[in-house]
Scaffold this motif. Structure first.
Motif, short mmCIF file in Angstrom:
data_model
loop_
_atom_site.label_atom_id
_atom_site.label_comp_id
_atom_site.label_asym_id
_atom_site.label_seq_id
_atom_site.Cartn_x
_atom_site.Cartn_y
_atom_site.Cartn_z
N LEU A 1 0.83 -1.21 0.00
CA LEU A 1 0.00 0.00 0.00
C LEU A 1 0.87 1.26 0.00
O LEU A 1 0.55 2.25 -0.68
N LYS A 2 1.94 1.24 0.77
CA LYS A 2 2.87 2.38 0.78
C LYS A 2 3.56 2.56 -0.57
O LYS A 2 3.68 3.67 -1.09
N SER B 1 -4.59 5.48 -2.18
CA SER B 1 -5.51 6.47 -1.63
C SER B 1 -6.65 5.82 -0.85
O SER B 1 -7.24 6.44 0.03
N CYS B 2 -6.99 4.57 -1.20
CA CYS B 2 -8.02 3.85 -0.45
C CYS B 2 -7.94 2.36 -0.77
O CYS B 2 -7.32 1.96 -1.77
N LYS C 1 -4.14 4.12 8.34
CA LYS C 1 -5.15 5.18 8.28
C LYS C 1 -5.50 5.57 6.84
O LYS C 1 -5.68 6.75 6.51
N ILE C 2 -5.58 4.55 5.99
CA ILE C 2 -6.04 4.72 4.61
C ILE C 2 -7.52 4.37 4.59
O ILE C 2 -7.92 3.35 5.14
N HIS D 1 -15.40 10.92 -1.83
CA HIS D 1 -14.90 10.88 -0.45
C HIS D 1 -13.40 11.20 -0.42
O HIS D 1 -12.95 11.99 0.43
N ILE D 2 -12.64 10.61 -1.34
CA ILE D 2 -11.19 10.84 -1.37
C ILE D 2 -10.90 12.31 -1.63
O ILE D 2 -10.03 12.92 -0.99
#
Length: 350
Positions: free
Chosen positions: A90-91, A96-97, A117-118, A342-343
């Motif tokens: 993910l990193k 973003s989600c 916290k994604i 939302h993003i």
């Protein structure tokens, strides 16, 4: 660097069909996405060579449900290792989600999103929530689904299915052709019932189309030959929509994708839920339609000639008309637009 959407989950075709639908919508809108699944289940079969994703990852995971003792320990250990790996993925992709379609395949990336916290979004395919989705729902930004849900963050959307099922839609008038779907793996109870009632259908001039599943194909081919009934028999097809278009009535399981595909096609169905499905979710999927008098619910242990009589007595013209009112096209677009909104608002705030 562009922000990426991570789509995670799988194990079965129902989960993976949603993942594919969202991936295709991401492609249309030019949004990069990756897939994080499992080495087990059908994940690799579906997506190992899929070019629609920027990258695909298959982590070493398996299901926790029904595990005991040493088996449970090994399963949890592999899930934890996959959770660590998922955080790195993910990193790496500036995610973003995370969009979870459920199943044990989705656990590492879902928990990694919470740790990092994604924002996490969930799609629940069935009328009854899966174990993992129940656990993750309180932490998700939104839970999407097509069956009603009372969760505070729930958003009801049309089920994301291929447009072809809508394109092949037609309103049925009477029963001239019946389709039996035994599934890709075969459903022996449905196959046996088809053989039992085939002579009666033939006597009425009703043509039979039968997807037998790979394992039961040869047996059924031999049995139908003995009956000397002309039928359309195949083990499996990727072009099920065209077979549905031919049929006026279907006998099938009640997996989420199946019930909504038939709904989009306006094809009345006799739902025969798989009795060992987790949480008996197929029964509840079928109930959603049959409580509205949009089909017939027939538990497999109760299949009989009376089931056939009830099926042939259905007002298929009315059912076919009303089925098309239960679903509309564009489910994947509605979901993705909600996620992007939302993003965007989340980015502005921060």
């Amino acid at each position: 660097m562009k922000r990426t959407i991570a789509i995670s989950g799988g194990g079965t075709g129902g989960h993976l069909a949603i993942a594919r639908a969202l991936m295709l919508e991401c492609q249309k809108q030019g949004i990069p996405c990756i897939f994080i699944g499992s080495q087990s289940g059908q994940d690799k079969l579906w997506f190992e060579h899929e070019n629609g994703f920027e990258a695909v990852y298959f982590l070493k995971t398996s299901g926790v449900v029904n595990q005991r003792g040493l088996g449970l320990f090994k399963t949890l250990s592999s899930q934890f290792s996959a959770f660590i790996e998922a955080q790195k993925i993910l990193k790496k992709h500036n995610t973003s989600c995370v969009f979870s379609v459920g199943g044990y395949s989705s656990a590492p990336a879902s928990f990694a999103s919470l740790r990092l916290k994604i924002p996490l979004f969930i799609h629940e395919q069935n009328a009854i929530k899966g174990t993992l989705n129940k656990l993750l729902s309180p932490f998700a930004q939104t839970i999407f689904g097509s069956f009603a849900d009372k969760h505070r963050n729930f958003v009801q959307t049309p089920y994301p299915i291929q447009d072809i099922f809508f394109q092949y839609k037609r309103i049925r008038q009477n029963i001239k052709c019946v389709l039996f779907i035994g599934g890709s793996q075969g459903a022996v109870a449905i196959n046996n019932f088809a053989l039992q009632i085939a002579p009666l259908l033939h006597q009425r001039g009703i043509h039979i189309i039968h997807q037998s599943g790979e394992r039961d194909y040869e047996r059924l081919r031999a049995e139908y030959a003995k009956l000397q009934i002309p039928i359309t028999l195949f083990a499996f097809t990727k072009d099920l929509a065209s077979q549905m278009q031919e049929a006026d009535l279907c006998f099938a399981r009640a997996g989420a994708s199946s019930v909504w595909e038939m709904c989009a096609n306006a094809l009345p169905c006799v739902y025969i839920p798989y009795p060992y499905a987790a949480g008996n979710h197929q029964y509840h999927n079928a109930l959603f339609f049959t409580q509205k008098k949009l089909g017939l619910l027939a538990p497999q242990e109760q299949l009989s000639l009376e089931t056939l009589n009830q099926a042939l007595s259905l007002d298929i013209h009315s059912i076919s008309q009303r089925l098309q009112e239960e679903i509309s096209q564009g489910g994947a677009k509605i979901i993705l637009d909600h996620i992007l909104e939302h993003i965007h608002s989340h980015t502005i705030k921060h």
